[in-house]
Design a protein around this motif. Structure first.
Motif, mmCIF file in Angstrom:
data_model
loop_
_atom_site.group_PDB
_atom_site.id
_atom_site.type_symbol
_atom_site.label_atom_id
_atom_site.label_comp_id
_atom_site.label_asym_id
_atom_site.label_seq_id
_atom_site.Cartn_x
_atom_site.Cartn_y
_atom_site.Cartn_z
ATOM 1 N N ALA A 293 76.425 29.519 60.693
ATOM 2 C CA ALA A 293 75.794 30.667 60.054
ATOM 3 C C ALA A 293 75.129 30.257 58.742
ATOM 4 O O ALA A 293 73.995 30.665 58.453
ATOM 5 N N MET A 294 75.820 29.447 57.943
ATOM 6 C CA MET A 294 75.258 29.009 56.676
ATOM 7 C C MET A 294 74.017 28.158 56.903
ATOM 8 O O MET A 294 73.017 28.273 56.170
ATOM 9 N N GLY A 295 74.044 27.320 57.930
ATOM 10 C CA GLY A 295 72.876 26.499 58.237
ATOM 11 C C GLY A 295 71.673 27.341 58.583
ATOM 12 O O GLY A 295 70.539 27.064 58.139
ATOM 13 N N ILE A 296 71.884 28.396 59.367
ATOM 14 C CA ILE A 296 70.784 29.293 59.738
ATOM 15 C C ILE A 296 70.256 30.023 58.512
ATOM 16 O O ILE A 296 69.042 30.153 58.317
ATOM 17 N N MET A 297 71.142 30.482 57.642
ATOM 18 C CA MET A 297 70.710 31.234 56.473
ATOM 19 C C MET A 297 69.909 30.352 55.514
ATOM 20 O O MET A 297 68.947 30.813 54.897
ATOM 21 N N GLN A 298 70.285 29.074 55.415
ATOM 22 C CA GLN A 298 69.556 28.171 54.531
ATOM 23 C C GLN A 298 68.211 27.776 55.117
ATOM 24 O O GLN A 298 67.214 27.646 54.401
ATOM 25 N N ALA A 299 68.170 27.586 56.440
ATOM 26 C CA ALA A 299 66.950 27.110 57.085
ATOM 27 C C ALA A 299 65.968 28.237 57.395
ATOM 28 O O ALA A 299 64.759 28.030 57.430
ATOM 29 N N ASP A 300 66.515 29.423 57.627
ATOM 30 C CA ASP A 300 65.694 30.553 58.070
ATOM 31 C C ASP A 300 65.689 31.621 56.994
ATOM 32 O O ASP A 300 66.405 32.609 57.067
ATOM 33 N N GLN A 301 64.894 31.413 55.954
ATOM 34 C CA GLN A 301 64.815 32.376 54.861
ATOM 35 C C GLN A 301 64.104 33.650 55.333
ATOM 36 O O GLN A 301 63.227 33.611 56.205
ATOM 37 N N LEU A 302 64.501 34.783 54.741
ATOM 38 C CA LEU A 302 63.905 36.059 55.124
ATOM 39 C C LEU A 302 62.413 36.090 54.804
ATOM 40 O O LEU A 302 62.010 35.795 53.678
ATOM 41 N N THR A 303 61.616 36.410 55.808
ATOM 42 C CA THR A 303 60.168 36.517 55.603
ATOM 43 C C THR A 303 59.656 37.918 55.911
ATOM 44 O O THR A 303 58.482 38.203 55.694
ATOM 45 N N THR A 304 60.542 38.769 56.436
ATOM 46 C CA THR A 304 60.146 40.145 56.755
ATOM 47 C C THR A 304 61.066 41.117 56.027
ATOM 48 O O THR A 304 62.224 40.807 55.740
ATOM 49 N N ALA A 305 60.540 42.295 55.747
ATOM 50 C CA ALA A 305 61.327 43.320 55.071
ATOM 51 C C ALA A 305 62.159 44.082 56.097
ATOM 52 O O ALA A 305 61.814 44.139 57.284
ATOM 53 N N PRO A 306 63.275 44.670 55.659
ATOM 54 C CA PRO A 306 64.066 45.485 56.586
ATOM 55 C C PRO A 306 63.268 46.687 57.054
ATOM 56 O O PRO A 306 62.432 47.221 56.321
ATOM 57 N N VAL A 307 63.541 47.121 58.290
ATOM 58 C CA VAL A 307 62.786 48.240 58.844
ATOM 59 C C VAL A 307 63.221 49.569 58.260
ATOM 60 O O VAL A 307 62.525 50.575 58.416
ATOM 61 N N ALA A 308 64.367 49.621 57.606
ATOM 62 C CA ALA A 308 64.859 50.842 56.979
ATOM 63 C C ALA A 308 65.670 50.455 55.751
ATOM 64 O O ALA A 308 66.268 49.374 55.720
ATOM 65 N N PRO A 309 65.713 51.302 54.732
ATOM 66 C CA PRO A 309 66.418 50.945 53.496
ATOM 67 C C PRO A 309 67.874 50.558 53.703
ATOM 68 O O PRO A 309 68.382 49.650 53.044
ATOM 69 N N GLN A 310 68.573 51.238 54.644
ATOM 70 C CA GLN A 310 69.982 50.932 54.831
ATOM 71 C C GLN A 310 70.220 49.523 55.362
ATOM 72 O O GLN A 310 71.273 48.930 55.141
#
Length: 390
Positions: A293-310
Motif C-alpha cells: 500500500a505504501m509503495g502504491i501511495m508513493q508511486a501513484d500520487q493523486l492527480t484527480t480531485a475527489p468526485v464529492a467533498p466527503q
C-alpha cells in the motif's frame, strides 16, 4: 431562552419510538415523544411553538384538542412533521398527487445534495416524501408507481442517513435500504434491483454486518447490467472483502473493478480512479499488505480531485492509516487532522470515528483527542440515541 430547533428528519428516522408516535396520529403522544427525544421541557417546546407552557401542558394531557386546520398546520410546520400525520391533508388530495408527480425530482435533488456534501439537507428533503408514501402503503393503497417511488425514496433516505449518523446508529440506515430491497425484489427492474443491492450491502457493511454485505454485493455484481453499476458493485465488494480480511476475494473484486476502469470513460461516485485508489489502499492495509500500500501511495500520487467533498475525508483517513503503518507519524497525523476537519465540515461522524481509531492504533493521542472533540460537536446536533434502535 428560545428553544433550539433540531433537524426534524434525523429525529424522525433515527428513533423507532418517533415513528410509532407519528403512526398514532395523536398530537399529545407526538408532542411528548418529540420533547423526550429532543431533551426539551414543556416550557422550551412552548417557546418553540410560540405558545404558553400551560397551553402545551393541556394538549399533552388531552384537556385541549386542536381541531382547526390552521392550528394543526402550525404544529406540523414548526416541528417538521408530515402534514398528513395531523390530518391536515388526505391521501387523495392534490397535495399527494403533486408529491408523487414531482417525487422523482425530489429524490434526484436530494441525491445531488448528498453527493455535494450536504447529506443532512438530503435527509430533510426526503423524509416528507417517504412519510407520505409509507402512510399510503400502510393503508393498502399503494399503486405500482407509488411503490416504485417509495422504493427509490427508501434507498436514498437510507444512504443519506448512513452518511450523517455515527457508527453505533448506522443500523437505522441499513433498515431503510433493506426496506427498499424488499420492494426492488418484486418490481422486475434489474437496474434498480442492482442499485438496491449495492446500497443495502454497503449500509450493512457500515453497520458491521460484513458477511451479509458480501452476499448482497456479490449478487449486485452478477445482476448489474451496465458497466458503471457493475464497477460500483465491485468497488463496494472490494471494500467489504477488505474489512473481512479476505485477501482472495478482495483481489478478485479489485481486479474486476480495475478491468472495467481500464475500458475508459469512468464516472460516478464509486466508479472513478480516485475512488479506486482509496479502496485499493484501504483493502491492502486491511489484508496485511501495508508495504504494498505504501509503495502504491508513493508511486501513484493523486492527480484527480475527489468526485464529492466527503471522499476527501475518506481518502485522508485511509492515507493516515497507510502512513501510520509505515511508521511515518508526522505524515499520518497531518492526514488524519485534515480528515477530521473535512469530516466535521460535511457532518461525517463515521469518518471521524475511523480517524480516531487510526490515531489510537498509531499512538497519536493528541490527534485522537481532536477527533473526539469534533465527534462530540457533531453528536450534539443529533437527538440522544434510542435504547430500542435496531
Amino acid at each position: 431562552m428560545p428553544a433550539r430547533r433540531l433537524m426534524p428528519a434525523v429525529w424522525l428516522w433515527s428513533a423507532p419510538e418517533a415513528a410509532a408516535a407519528l403512526r398514532s396520529r395523536d398530537l399529545a403522544t407526538i408532542l411528548r415523544q418529540y420533547r423526550r427525544l429532543n431533551g426539551l421541557s414543556q416550557e422550551r417546546l412552548a417557546a418553540l411553538l410560540g405558545y404558553d407552557k400551560t397551553y402545551v401542558s393541556m394538549i399533552e394531557n388531552r384537556k385541549r384538542t386542536i381541531t382547526d386546520l390552521a392550528g394543526r398546520r402550525h404544529f406540523a410546520d414548526v416541528l417538521g412533521l408530515p402534514m398528513h400525520v395531523l390530518g391536515v391533508t388526505s391521501n387523495d388530495d392534490a397535495d399527494f398527487l403533486a408529491m408523487v408527480q414531482f417525487g422523482d425530482s425530489t429524490i434526484r435533488l436530494a441525491e445531488i445534495a448528498r453527493q455535494a456534501g450536504r447529506a443532512v439537507d438530503a435527509v430533510n428533503e426526503l423524509w416528507p416524501l417517504v412519510a407520505r408514501l409509507e402512510a399510503r402503503a400502510a393503508e393498502g393503497r399503494a399503486e405500482r408507481d407509488t411503490l416504485t417511488l417509495l422504493a427509490h425514496g427508501r434507498a436514498a433516505l437510507g444512504v443519506s442517513l448512513g452518511t450523517v449518523l455515527p457508527e453505533e446508529r448506522l443500523s437505522a440506515a441499513a433498515r431503510w435500504t433493506g426496506k427498499a430491497l424488499v420492494i426492488a425484489e418484486k418490481l422486475g427492474d434489474t437496474s434498480f434491483l442492482a442499485h438496491a443491492l449495492r446500497m443495502h450491502g454497503n449500509e450493512l457493511r457500515k453497520a458491521n454486518h460484513v458477511g451479509a454485505a458480501v452476499a448482497r454485493l456479490s449478487r449486485a455484481v452478477s445482476v448489474s447490467n451496465d458497466r458503471e453499476g457493475q464497477g460500483a458493485a465491485y468497488a463496494l465488494l472490494a471494500r467489504a472483502a477488505g474489512e473481512l480480511a479476505d485477501a482472495d476475494l478482495f483481489d478478485q473484486a479489485i481486479a474486476g473493478y480495475r478491468a472495467l476502469l481500464d475500458v475508459g470513460g469512468a464516472h460516478g461516485m464509486l466508479f472513478n480512479p480516485f475512488t479506486f485508489r482509496e479502496i485499493q489502499l484501504r483493502g491492502l492495509i486491511s489484508t496485511g499488505r501495508a508495504v504494498e500500500a505504501m509503495g502504491i501511495m508513493q508511486a501513484d500520487q493523486l492527480t484527480t480531485a475527489p468526485v464529492a467533498p466527503q471522499w476527501y475525508a475518506i481518502e485522508r483517513v485511509t492515507a493516515g492509516q497507510v502512513l501510520r503503518a509505515a511508521q511515518q507519524r508526522d505524515g499520518a497525523e497531518e492526514a488524519l487532522c485534515s480528515a477530521v476537519r473535512a469530516a466535521e465540515t460535511h457532518r461525517l461522524p463515521h469518518q471521524i470515528q475511523r480517524a480516531i481509531r487510526a490515531a489510537a492504533d498509531g499512538g497519536l493521542a493528541d490527534m485522537g483527542g481532536e477527533g473526539r472533540a469534533a465527534l462530540r460537536r457533531l453528536n450534539d446536533l443529533l437527538p440522544p440515541a434510542s435504547s430500542s434502535e435496531i
